[in-house]
Structures are given as C-alpha cells and as structure tokens.
Design a protein around this motif. Structure first.
Motif, PDB file in Angstrom:
ATOM      1  N   SER A 256       1.012  -1.188  -0.024  1.00  0.00           N
ATOM      2  CA  SER A 256       0.060  -0.281   0.008  1.00  0.00           C
ATOM      3  C   SER A 256       1.252   1.491  -0.036  1.00  0.00           C
ATOM      4  O   SER A 256       0.618   2.257  -0.024  1.00  0.00           O
ATOM      5  CB  SER A 256      -1.090   0.302   1.261  1.00  0.00           C
ATOM      6  OG  SER A 256      -0.369  -0.431   1.955  1.00  0.00           O
ATOM      7  N   ASP A 266      -4.690  10.209   3.556  1.00  0.00           N
ATOM      8  CA  ASP A 266      -5.539   9.205   3.824  1.00  0.00           C
ATOM      9  C   ASP A 266      -6.436   8.598   4.229  1.00  0.00           C
ATOM     10  O   ASP A 266      -6.824   7.802   3.838  1.00  0.00           O
ATOM     11  CB  ASP A 266      -4.084  10.195   5.728  1.00  0.00           C
ATOM     12  CG  ASP A 266      -3.399   9.892   5.821  1.00  0.00           C
ATOM     13  OD1 ASP A 266      -2.772   8.996   4.954  1.00  0.00           O
ATOM     14  OD2 ASP A 266      -2.891  10.421   6.400  1.00  0.00           O
ATOM     15  N   THR A 267      -6.895  10.032   4.317  1.00  0.00           N
ATOM     16  CA  THR A 267      -8.983   9.215   4.275  1.00  0.00           C
ATOM     17  C   THR A 267      -9.186   8.708   2.518  1.00  0.00           C
ATOM     18  O   THR A 267      -9.378   7.740   2.845  1.00  0.00           O
ATOM     19  CB  THR A 267      -9.701  10.688   3.280  1.00  0.00           C
ATOM     20  OG1 THR A 267      -9.299  11.416   5.070  1.00  0.00           O
ATOM     21  CG2 THR A 267     -11.142  10.835   3.636  1.00  0.00           C
ATOM     22  N   ARG A 268      -8.178   8.791   1.739  1.00  0.00           N
ATOM     23  CA  ARG A 268      -9.104   8.806  -0.087  1.00  0.00           C
ATOM     24  C   ARG A 268      -8.127   6.866   0.163  1.00  0.00           C
ATOM     25  O   ARG A 268      -9.310   6.373  -0.098  1.00  0.00           O
ATOM     26  CB  ARG A 268      -8.668   9.188  -0.163  1.00  0.00           C
ATOM     27  CG  ARG A 268      -8.841   8.673  -2.345  1.00  0.00           C
ATOM     28  CD  ARG A 268      -8.444   9.586  -3.263  1.00  0.00           C
ATOM     29  NE  ARG A 268      -8.894   9.117  -4.928  1.00  0.00           N
ATOM     30  CZ  ARG A 268      -7.827   8.175  -5.501  1.00  0.00           C
ATOM     31  NH1 ARG A 268      -6.424   8.937  -4.927  1.00  0.00           N
ATOM     32  NH2 ARG A 268      -7.971   8.312  -6.667  1.00  0.00           N
ATOM     33  N   LYS A 269      -6.653   6.882   1.118  1.00  0.00           N
ATOM     34  CA  LYS A 269      -6.022   5.272   0.698  1.00  0.00           C
ATOM     35  C   LYS A 269      -7.159   5.112   1.780  1.00  0.00           C
ATOM     36  O   LYS A 269      -7.088   3.316   1.290  1.00  0.00           O
ATOM     37  CB  LYS A 269      -4.793   5.910   1.436  1.00  0.00           C
ATOM     38  CG  LYS A 269      -3.510   4.945   2.030  1.00  0.00           C
ATOM     39  CD  LYS A 269      -2.578   5.049   2.595  1.00  0.00           C
ATOM     40  CE  LYS A 269      -1.744   3.795   2.457  1.00  0.00           C
ATOM     41  NZ  LYS A 269      -0.737   4.456   3.286  1.00  0.00           N
ATOM     42  N   LYS A 270      -7.554   5.507   2.853  1.00  0.00           N
ATOM     43  CA  LYS A 270      -8.144   4.694   3.213  1.00  0.00           C
ATOM     44  C   LYS A 270      -9.791   3.719   2.828  1.00  0.00           C
ATOM     45  O   LYS A 270      -9.787   2.492   2.488  1.00  0.00           O
ATOM     46  CB  LYS A 270      -9.411   4.564   4.538  1.00  0.00           C
ATOM     47  CG  LYS A 270      -7.960   5.467   5.637  1.00  0.00           C
ATOM     48  CD  LYS A 270      -8.393   5.910   7.185  1.00  0.00           C
ATOM     49  CE  LYS A 270      -7.121   5.957   8.170  1.00  0.00           C
ATOM     50  NZ  LYS A 270      -7.830   6.883   9.324  1.00  0.00           N
ATOM     51  N   ARG A 271     -10.032   4.607   2.234  1.00  0.00           N
ATOM     52  CA  ARG A 271     -11.332   4.224   0.977  1.00  0.00           C
ATOM     53  C   ARG A 271     -10.973   3.338   0.038  1.00  0.00           C
ATOM     54  O   ARG A 271     -11.519   2.265  -0.346  1.00  0.00           O
ATOM     55  CB  ARG A 271     -11.684   4.935   0.488  1.00  0.00           C
ATOM     56  CG  ARG A 271     -12.748   5.982   1.695  1.00  0.00           C
ATOM     57  CD  ARG A 271     -13.577   7.470   0.814  1.00  0.00           C
ATOM     58  NE  ARG A 271     -14.400   6.926  -0.227  1.00  0.00           N
ATOM     59  CZ  ARG A 271     -14.195   7.396  -1.598  1.00  0.00           C
ATOM     60  NH1 ARG A 271     -13.641   8.800  -1.657  1.00  0.00           N
ATOM     61  NH2 ARG A 271     -15.596   7.110  -2.284  1.00  0.00           N
ATOM     62  N   LEU A 273      -8.454   1.194  -0.079  1.00  0.00           N
ATOM     63  CA  LEU A 273      -7.955  -0.128   0.685  1.00  0.00           C
ATOM     64  C   LEU A 273      -8.705  -0.618   1.755  1.00  0.00           C
ATOM     65  O   LEU A 273      -8.807  -1.811   1.235  1.00  0.00           O
ATOM     66  CB  LEU A 273      -7.221   0.063   1.657  1.00  0.00           C
ATOM     67  CG  LEU A 273      -5.595   0.296   0.973  1.00  0.00           C
ATOM     68  CD1 LEU A 273      -4.360   0.696   2.721  1.00  0.00           C
ATOM     69  CD2 LEU A 273      -4.511  -0.231   0.247  1.00  0.00           C
ATOM     70  N   ALA A 274     -10.494  -0.368   1.573  1.00  0.00           N
ATOM     71  CA  ALA A 274     -11.540  -0.797   2.141  1.00  0.00           C
ATOM     72  C   ALA A 274     -12.036  -1.635   1.339  1.00  0.00           C
ATOM     73  O   ALA A 274     -12.703  -2.623   1.423  1.00  0.00           O
ATOM     74  CB  ALA A 274     -12.336  -0.051   3.114  1.00  0.00           C
ATOM     75  N   GLN A 277     -10.270  -4.529   0.343  1.00  0.00           N
ATOM     76  CA  GLN A 277     -10.303  -5.915   0.703  1.00  0.00           C
ATOM     77  C   GLN A 277     -11.624  -6.096   1.203  1.00  0.00           C
ATOM     78  O   GLN A 277     -11.884  -7.252   1.214  1.00  0.00           O
ATOM     79  CB  GLN A 277      -9.565  -4.796   2.661  1.00  0.00           C
ATOM     80  CG  GLN A 277      -9.348  -5.833   3.465  1.00  0.00           C
ATOM     81  CD  GLN A 277      -8.364  -7.097   3.483  1.00  0.00           C
ATOM     82  OE1 GLN A 277      -7.606  -5.937   3.216  1.00  0.00           O
ATOM     83  NE2 GLN A 277      -8.448  -7.441   3.685  1.00  0.00           N
TER      84      GLN A 277
END
Length: 282
Positions: A256, A266-271, A273-274, A277
């Motif tokens: 990642s 960071d916010t978009r990265k979490k979206r 990867l979610a 996943q």
C-alpha cells in the motif's frame, strides 16, 4: 404498446445483432453478490429503458451505475471483464496477471522466459512449475472487445510447445518434466480453436471457457481481481501500479506504500484499501 424485452435486438461490441437476454443480465448481476431485491430492481430499470438497437455497452453502463450507487464492490465485480481489457494496451500486464493467478494457486512462476527448443529458441509468456511438472503458457491479449482467438492461435502455440518439449524432456539438467501447454486469452476461442486445442492436448482458458472453470470463474473463486476493477483509483494511478508489477488487488493491500508515492491522501487511501479488501473477501 412497449415491445417485450425478450424481443428487443441489441448490438454487441463485435457488431453482431442478438436478442436481449434477461437471463444473461440477471446471471451477471448475481455474480456481483447483489441480493435478489437489488437484482430485480436493476433488471426492471434496464428493461424499462431498452429500445431497438441499443448497444451492450449502454446496457452495461446503466447496470454498472446502478450497482455503484448501491455498493462499490458490486460495481467492481460487475466490471471484471472490462477491467481485464484495461490491463492493455500491451499484453505484458495480462501475462503478469495470469502469472499472479498461478502463483496464488501454488505454482512457481516466471514471466517472459527464453526457452530453448529442439529447433530454435522461444520467448514464452509464462512458465509455471508445480509437483515436478512444468507448464508453458502463451497469453493472447486483446485490448478491444469483439475480437476472438481463431484456430491459428492454438496451431501456432502447439508447434512451439512441441519444439520446447522435445528439448526440455531430453535435457538432463531439467529437474521437472514438461507436461502441458496452455493458451490463455481474455476474450473467446472460436469453435475450431477449441476443437483443435482439445484434439492436440492443449489446455485452453478464456473468459468463458472451460465451462465452470473459465478465467472469470477462477478469478471470482479465488478473489484474485486485477487492480483495474477499482472504482476509486484513477486511470493514471492504475497505470502507475501496473508499471510496478502491482497487478492484483491483493498485492496493493500488501504494498500500500505505493499509494503514498502517488500522493494519495490518508482519507482516500483508507477508502481505496477498504474497497479492495472488501472485494478480495467477497
């Protein structure tokens, strides 16, 4: 009075005109994991908007938009076929994609190997080893929809396979036996191509062949989706990852840090990867 949907003629990407099939559309929607209620809603909506001569692309775009509105992972799974086309325009990422699928299936894999044949050398797209046996794989990638693999492809691959096999199995330094040749395509084989492949002992793998163990079946069963299925990554970001041999969604979860290199927040990265996943776990 509106024409019954089962009597509407639609135009495929190849230019062929066929009858609209609610059964086929329903099957493709069910593959996404969408529940019966959502599938029924999309089928009703799409059928209400059908007209004579509508293209399969228009039908796809409407169904995709409705799925995406409900859940990204449904839309990602629905766009699988298109996502594989997006691995292009060259066939190199597709070769890595096939290699990655085999790797996750327990093979030791090498992509783009030069192998000596009895007569000449051959560049082989994928070489896979498992249980003291070796398989050589030729990948035929089409970046345009509507194209197919005709009989010339397995004819050509079979001759190369025999040349490599004749040398491989008589060369004492090899500790495996070359047992099989494959032809893999992201589109379809013609009837003559499958007939020749089966007769010659080649293993043919395409988008929808063999039945129940086709490329789309294997991807869904193993959860090995290409990163191009993502509805959140941009085209530029996907190309950046493909250029670094990050072909599978599973690989992006592991690596990642590439999203940091792309300057993804960071916010978009979490979206992102979610979404990925959830897709891998679907």
């Amino acid at each position: 009075m509106r024409t019954s949907s089962d009597k509407i003629s639609i135009v495929k990407s190849s230019g062929d005109v066929v009858q609209f099939s609610v059964t086929k559309l329903k099957k493709s929607l069910k593959r996404t994991g969408a529940d019966d209620e959502l599938v029924a809603y999309i089928l009703e909506t799409v059928q209400d908007e059908l007209y004579e001569g509508i293209t399969t692309k228009e039908i796809y775009n409407r169904a995709f938009a409705l799925l995406k509105k409900k859940k990204n992972v449904f839309a990602s799974k629905y766009k699988l076929k298109k996502a594989i086309y997006e691995l292009g325009p060259t066939g190199f990422p597709f070769e890595h994609f096939i290699g990655a699928i085999l790797k996750y299936s327990g093979y030791k894999v090498a992509v783009g190997e030069i192998l000596q044949g009895e007569c000449v050398q051959h560049e082989v797209d994928v070489v896979a080893h498992k249980n003291n046996e070796t398989t050589v794989i030729e990948c035929k990638f089409h970046s345009e929809q509507g194209l197919v693999c005709n009989v010339k492809v397995p004819l050509y691959v079979h001759s190369r396979y025999r040349d490599v096999k004749n040398h491989w199995n008589t060369f004492k330094k090899h500790d495996t036996t070359l047992t099989q040749g494959w032809v893999v395509t992201n589109t379809r084989f013609t009837k003559d191509a499958t007939q020749y492949g089966n007769c010659a002992g080649l293993y043919l793998l395409s988008w929808d062949y063999p039945v129940e163990n086709s490329l789309k079946d294997i991807i869904d069963r193993l959860g090995l989706y290409p990163i191009t299925v993502s509805t959140l990554l941009t085209k530029r970001e996907k190309q950046f990852l493909l250029n670094r041999d990050v072909v599978l969604c599973r690989e992006l979860i592991k690596d990642s840090f590439y999203l940091d290199h792309l300057g993804v927040s960071d916010t978009r990265k979490k979206r992102i990867l979610a979404e990925i996943q959830q897709l891998c776990n679907a």
